[in-house]
Design an enzyme around this catalytic site. Structure first.
Site, PDB file in Angstrom:
ATOM      1  N   CYS A 172      -2.744  -4.876   6.815  1.00  0.00           N
ATOM      2  CA  CYS A 172      -2.151  -3.827   7.779  1.00  0.00           C
ATOM      3  C   CYS A 172      -1.540  -4.782   8.842  1.00  0.00           C
ATOM      4  CB  CYS A 172      -3.159  -2.710   8.564  1.00  0.00           C
ATOM      5  SG  CYS A 172      -4.185  -1.940   7.109  1.00  0.00           S
ATOM      6  N   CYS A 178       0.605  -1.081   0.055  1.00  0.00           N
ATOM      7  CA  CYS A 178      -0.063  -0.112   0.020  1.00  0.00           C
ATOM      8  C   CYS A 178       0.991   1.372  -0.032  1.00  0.00           C
ATOM      9  CB  CYS A 178      -0.991  -0.007   1.386  1.00  0.00           C
ATOM     10  SG  CYS A 178       0.006  -0.114   2.936  1.00  0.00           S
TER      11      CYS A 178
HETATM   12 FE1  FES Z   1      -1.314   0.693   4.506  1.00  0.00          FE
HETATM   13 FE2  FES Z   1      -2.980   0.060   6.295  1.00  0.00          FE
HETATM   14  S1  FES Z   1      -3.512   1.129   4.409  1.00  0.00           S
HETATM   15  S2  FES Z   1      -0.615  -0.137   6.418  1.00  0.00           S
END
Ligand code: FES
Length: 139
Positions: free
Chosen positions: A119, A50
Site C-alpha cells: 500500500c 490489489c
Molecule cells: Fe490495495 Fe492496500 S490493499 S492499497
C-alpha cells in the site's frame, strides 16, 4: 454507559493498535490532505496489483510542491500511506518529492504489517505519476 457497538469498536481498535503504529492509526482515522484538488497542476492515478486505485493531485509553484491531496478506494493502510505521501511531498522540490520511495513512507508511518507494505508502494508510485504528469504538461 457504553453500548454494545462501542464495546465492539473498542475491541477492533485494540486489535488494530497491536498491528499499526499510532501514526498510521491517526492518519487512517484523520486523513490529512484528503479529497480532490481544484485547479491542480498534476494528477497521478495508479491502480495497484490489489485492484485498488489511488489519485494524488499536486499544486506546483517555482518547481516546488505547495499543495498535495489524495483519494483512494483502497484499504485503511492505503489511506494512511497516501496521506503520509502528500504530507511528505508538501514543501519539497519536484526532484526531492520524486525521490520519495516506498521505504520512506514505511519509515515515516513507523512500519506496516508485511501484508500491507504494498500500500505504501502504491502511494509512492502515485506521487511519482503525478510529478510525471505535471512534467509532461509543462514540457
Ligand atoms: Fe490495495 Fe492496500 S490493499 S492499497
Amino acid at each position: 454507559m457504553t453500548s454494545r457497538f462501542d464495546d465492539i469498536q473498542e475491541l477492533v481498535m485494540r486489535d488494530a493498535r497491536k498491528e499499526y503504529s499510532e501514526t498510521t492509526m491517526d492518519l487512517f482515522m484523520n486523513p490529512r490532505n484528503h479529497g480532490p484538488m481544484d485547479q491542480a497542476d498534476g494528477l497521478g492515478t495508479v491502480t495497484g496489483p490489489c485492484g485498488d486505485t489511488m489519485n494524488i493531485w499536486i499544486k506546483v509553484e517555482d518547481g516546488r510542491i505547495v499543495n498535495a491531496s489524495f483519494t483512494t478506494d483502497g484499504c485503511g493502510t492505503s489511506i494512511a500511506s497516501a496521506s503520509m505521501a502528500t504530507v511528505m511531498a508538501k514543501g519539497k522540490t519536484l526532484v526531492q518529492a520524486g525521490r520519495i520511495e516506498q521505504q520512506d513512507i514505511l519509515d515515516a508511518l513507523g512500519g506496516l504489517p508485511k501484508e500491507s507494505v504494498h500500500c505504501a508502494l502504491l502511494a509512492s508510485n502515485t506521487l511519482k505519476a503525478a510529478i510525471k504528469e505535471y512534467a509532461a504538461r509543462v514540457r
